[in-house]
Design an enzyme around this catalytic site. Structure first.
Site, PDB file in Angstrom:
ATOM      1  N   HIS A  40      -8.185   5.868  10.851  1.00 15.46           N
ATOM      2  CA  HIS A  40      -7.512   4.658  10.369  1.00 15.46           C
ATOM      3  C   HIS A  40      -5.993   4.761  10.513  1.00 15.46           C
ATOM      4  O   HIS A  40      -5.330   3.803  10.902  1.00 15.46           O
ATOM      5  CB  HIS A  40      -7.905   4.426   8.904  1.00 15.46           C
ATOM      6  CG  HIS A  40      -7.314   3.200   8.302  1.00 15.46           C
ATOM      7  ND1 HIS A  40      -7.748   1.931   8.617  1.00 15.46           N
ATOM      8  CD2 HIS A  40      -6.317   3.044   7.396  1.00 15.46           C
ATOM      9  CE1 HIS A  40      -7.047   1.046   7.930  1.00 15.46           C
ATOM     10  NE2 HIS A  40      -6.174   1.699   7.177  1.00 15.46           N
ATOM     11  N   ILE A  78       0.173   6.867   5.503  1.00 15.03           N
ATOM     12  CA  ILE A  78      -0.037   8.305   5.344  1.00 15.03           C
ATOM     13  C   ILE A  78      -1.388   8.684   5.937  1.00 15.03           C
ATOM     14  O   ILE A  78      -2.401   8.049   5.650  1.00 15.03           O
ATOM     15  CB  ILE A  78       0.038   8.714   3.852  1.00 15.03           C
ATOM     16  CG1 ILE A  78       1.420   8.349   3.284  1.00 15.03           C
ATOM     17  CG2 ILE A  78      -0.241  10.210   3.683  1.00 15.03           C
ATOM     18  CD1 ILE A  78       1.566   8.537   1.789  1.00 15.03           C
ATOM     19  N   PHE A  94      -0.093  -2.997   7.882  1.00 14.19           N
ATOM     20  CA  PHE A  94      -0.687  -3.749   8.988  1.00 14.19           C
ATOM     21  C   PHE A  94      -0.280  -5.216   8.945  1.00 14.19           C
ATOM     22  O   PHE A  94      -0.146  -5.866   9.985  1.00 14.19           O
ATOM     23  CB  PHE A  94      -2.218  -3.614   8.943  1.00 14.19           C
ATOM     24  CG  PHE A  94      -2.907  -4.219  10.124  1.00 14.19           C
ATOM     25  CD1 PHE A  94      -3.000  -3.531  11.317  1.00 14.19           C
ATOM     26  CD2 PHE A  94      -3.475  -5.484  10.045  1.00 14.19           C
ATOM     27  CE1 PHE A  94      -3.628  -4.091  12.423  1.00 14.19           C
ATOM     28  CE2 PHE A  94      -4.107  -6.049  11.139  1.00 14.19           C
ATOM     29  CZ  PHE A  94      -4.184  -5.351  12.329  1.00 14.19           C
ATOM     30  N   GLU A  95      -0.066  -5.752   7.758  1.00 14.97           N
ATOM     31  CA  GLU A  95       0.280  -7.167   7.594  1.00 14.97           C
ATOM     32  C   GLU A  95       1.774  -7.447   7.740  1.00 14.97           C
ATOM     33  O   GLU A  95       2.193  -8.603   7.690  1.00 14.97           O
ATOM     34  CB  GLU A  95      -0.207  -7.654   6.223  1.00 14.97           C
ATOM     35  CG  GLU A  95      -1.718  -7.684   6.086  1.00 14.97           C
ATOM     36  CD  GLU A  95      -2.349  -6.327   5.765  1.00 14.97           C
ATOM     37  OE1 GLU A  95      -3.567  -6.198   5.930  1.00 14.97           O
ATOM     38  OE2 GLU A  95      -1.615  -5.391   5.360  1.00 14.97           O
ATOM     39  N   PHE A 104       0.855  -1.193   0.000  1.00 17.94           N
ATOM     40  CA  PHE A 104       0.000   0.000   0.000  1.00 17.94           C
ATOM     41  C   PHE A 104       0.891   1.243   0.000  1.00 17.94           C
ATOM     42  O   PHE A 104       1.914   1.270   0.675  1.00 17.94           O
ATOM     43  CB  PHE A 104      -0.925  -0.008   1.220  1.00 17.94           C
ATOM     44  CG  PHE A 104      -2.119   0.885   1.062  1.00 17.94           C
ATOM     45  CD1 PHE A 104      -3.210   0.477   0.312  1.00 17.94           C
ATOM     46  CD2 PHE A 104      -2.142   2.124   1.651  1.00 17.94           C
ATOM     47  CE1 PHE A 104      -4.314   1.305   0.155  1.00 17.94           C
ATOM     48  CE2 PHE A 104      -3.237   2.952   1.509  1.00 17.94           C
ATOM     49  CZ  PHE A 104      -4.327   2.549   0.760  1.00 17.94           C
ATOM     50  N   ARG A 125      11.154  11.436   2.913  1.00 16.06           N
ATOM     51  CA  ARG A 125      11.817  10.386   3.696  1.00 16.06           C
ATOM     52  C   ARG A 125      12.136   9.141   2.865  1.00 16.06           C
ATOM     53  O   ARG A 125      12.731   8.202   3.361  1.00 16.06           O
ATOM     54  CB  ARG A 125      10.940  10.021   4.886  1.00 16.06           C
ATOM     55  CG  ARG A 125      10.928  11.126   5.928  1.00 16.06           C
ATOM     56  CD  ARG A 125       9.761  10.999   6.897  1.00 16.06           C
ATOM     57  NE  ARG A 125       9.800  12.055   7.898  1.00 16.06           N
ATOM     58  CZ  ARG A 125       9.416  13.303   7.712  1.00 16.06           C
ATOM     59  NH1 ARG A 125       8.976  13.689   6.540  1.00 16.06           N
ATOM     60  NH2 ARG A 125       9.480  14.191   8.684  1.00 16.06           N
TER      61      ARG A 125
END
Length: 154
Positions: free
Chosen positions: A89, A83, A58-59, A23, A128
């Site tokens: 969320h 982001i 998250f995974e 993502f 970054r």
């Protein structure tokens, strides 16, 4: 004089796993490029690097945990990009991926480093991932190399 113990930045003969969230791929790919650049510059052979893609940040922790316990790698580098958006969320994902990687790092027999960006906007992420803020993928890989050496000296 006190004994000083520090890690070195020699990647020769190391096997490295990178776990990266897909993502926000346009940023995460840059983080991977930075990590690969660091590893190559410090002697890690291409065939000793394995990049594992997850759907999102998250995974990352469950995959990193399995790799850290697999006894096939000397270190695991976790990369991704979260982001902030218009909903809460961001807070949940950023907190959970950070906590998850930290828990794995504490329990794992090998070093696990965190290079997951948690940014307020796309511009911060771009900075970054290789522009004026450096490349945090490179930094996470550099930390991983040093930590492998340090672990071996402990």
């Amino acid at each position: 004089m006190a004994l000083e113990v520090a890690g070195q930045l020699d990647g020769s003969n190391l096997k490295v796993a990178i776990v990266v969230g897909r993502f926000n791929n346009f940023i995460s790919e840059r983080l991977v490029e930075g990590a690969l650049d660091c590893l190559r510059r410090h002697g890690v052979a291409e065939e000793n690097i394995a990049v594992h893609w997850t759907p999102g940040s998250f995974e990352i922790p469950p995959v990193a945990a399995r790799l850290a316990q697999a006894k096939r790698f000397d270190t695991v580098i976790c990369l991704g990009t979260v982001i902030r958006g218009g909903t809460p969320h961001f807070e949940y994902v950023a907190a959970e991926v950070t906590k998850g990687v930290a828990q794995i790092a504490l329990a794992a027999p090998i070093p696990v480093t965190l290079g997951v960006l948690t940014c307020d906007n796309v511009e911060q992420a771009i900075e970054r991932a290789g522009t004026k803020g450096g490349n945090k993928g490179f930094d996470a890989a550099l930390a991983a190399l040093e930590m492998v050496s340090l672990y071996r000296r402990l």
